[in-house]
Design an enzyme around this catalytic site. Structure first.
Site, PDB file in Angstrom:
ATOM      1  N   ASP A  10       0.837  -1.203   0.000  1.00 21.00           N
ATOM      2  CA  ASP A  10       0.000   0.000   0.000  1.00 21.00           C
ATOM      3  C   ASP A  10       0.872   1.253   0.000  1.00 21.00           C
ATOM      4  O   ASP A  10       1.969   1.253  -0.553  1.00 21.00           O
ATOM      5  CB  ASP A  10      -0.976  -0.045   1.185  1.00 21.00           C
ATOM      6  N   SER A  11       0.402   2.324   0.634  1.00 18.27           N
ATOM      7  CA  SER A  11       1.124   3.592   0.580  1.00 18.27           C
ATOM      8  C   SER A  11       2.493   3.525   1.258  1.00 18.27           C
ATOM      9  O   SER A  11       3.415   4.262   0.887  1.00 18.27           O
ATOM     10  CB  SER A  11       0.295   4.710   1.226  1.00 18.27           C
ATOM     11  N   ILE A  12       2.647   2.663   2.251  1.00 22.51           N
ATOM     12  CA  ILE A  12       3.939   2.564   2.929  1.00 22.51           C
ATOM     13  C   ILE A  12       4.983   1.994   1.973  1.00 22.51           C
ATOM     14  O   ILE A  12       6.162   2.313   2.055  1.00 22.51           O
ATOM     15  CB  ILE A  12       3.824   1.720   4.213  1.00 22.51           C
ATOM     16  N   HIS A 192       2.220   6.345   8.843  1.00 24.89           N
ATOM     17  CA  HIS A 192       3.292   6.255   7.852  1.00 24.89           C
ATOM     18  C   HIS A 192       4.659   6.461   8.515  1.00 24.89           C
ATOM     19  O   HIS A 192       4.749   6.963   9.628  1.00 24.89           O
ATOM     20  CB  HIS A 192       3.048   7.263   6.727  1.00 24.89           C
TER      21      HIS A 192
END
Length: 243
Positions: A10-12, A192
């Site tokens: 995902d975004s990480i 994050h």
């Protein structure tokens, strides 16, 4: 061709090539030995990520199989149903089975690929609330979108699946909380990663990759100091080993 390490998440994962990011550090560590391919999708959960498998990991006859794949999901699956991230929520058991489907798809096409499961990180509730206020002011939701306790249950399922399938895993949720002050040291917005948080992922992942032989890989082409200046062609005729 160089071996490939595919970073799927995902975004990480998507942010892992930013300055100080764990993906960029992996690429630097194995520079000229391995191509690190970034496949991170901000906001995705495991349910949505399943639709990407046939595009990202096609049959070996259509594309070379990766030497290693990291699967790093769970932060969005663990979003609370009553919070602002409810559309991303995936029930715990479905999350585990979705991870299983990802592993099975990759292994069915390339059994020798090293698959590494990475758990979601811990959640700093205060940091999440501060971030929401900085973004939305008085309109920020007072209801938590994630909690550390719930994220921990998803981490447990990720690790349990890795043990069941005899795969290496990184329990990021547990590992980060071994350090005092992890909330601000490792997390930038309660979720994050800071550069130090990225360094934790990088350090744990490189241990696994090196144990699998990645540190022993040769350079794809000789170092300039190894080139025979009198007969340079001879320096490029030898076969290069792969994982």
């Amino acid at each position: 061709m160089r071996p490939q390490i595919v970073l799927f998440g995902d975004s990480i994962t998507q942010q892992s090539f930013r300055s100080g990011g764990w993906g960029a550090s992996v690429a630097d560590t194995y520079s000229r030995k391995v191509d690190v391919v970034l496949r991170g999708y901000g906001g995705y959960n495991t349910r949505w990520a399943l639709f990407l498998l046939h595009h990202l990991f096609p049959p070996v006859s259509e594309a070379p199989s990766p030497a290693a794949v990291t699967i790093f999901f769970g932060a969005n699956d663990a979003a609370l149903l009553e919070g602002t991230g409810k559309r991303q929520h995936v029930p715990l058991e479905e999350y585990k089975e979705n991870l299983r489907k990802m592993v099975q798809h990759i292994k069915n096409h390339s059994p020798k690929t090293l698959v590494v499961l990475i758990t979601p990180p811990p959640i700093d509730l205060e940091g999440r609330q501060e971030y929401a206020r900085s973004m939305y002011g008085d309109k920020a939701s007072k209801v938590a979108d994630r909690t550390n306790e719930v994220a921990g249950t998803y981490a447990d399922q990720c690790v349990a699946l890795a043990k069941e399938l005899c795969l290496p895993s990184i329990n990021l949720w547990s590992k980060m909380q071994e350090t005092n002050g992890w909330q601000r040291r490792f997390l930038s917005d309660g979720l994050h990663l800071t550069p130090e948080g990225n360094a934790v992922v990088f350090g744990e992942l490189v241990k696994i990759l090196d144990e699998a032989g990645f540190s022993a890989l040769p350079y794809d082409f000789p170092l300039h100091s190894e080139i025979d200046e009198e007969n340079p062609a001879s320096s490029f005729s030898q076969d290069r080993a792969t994982v």
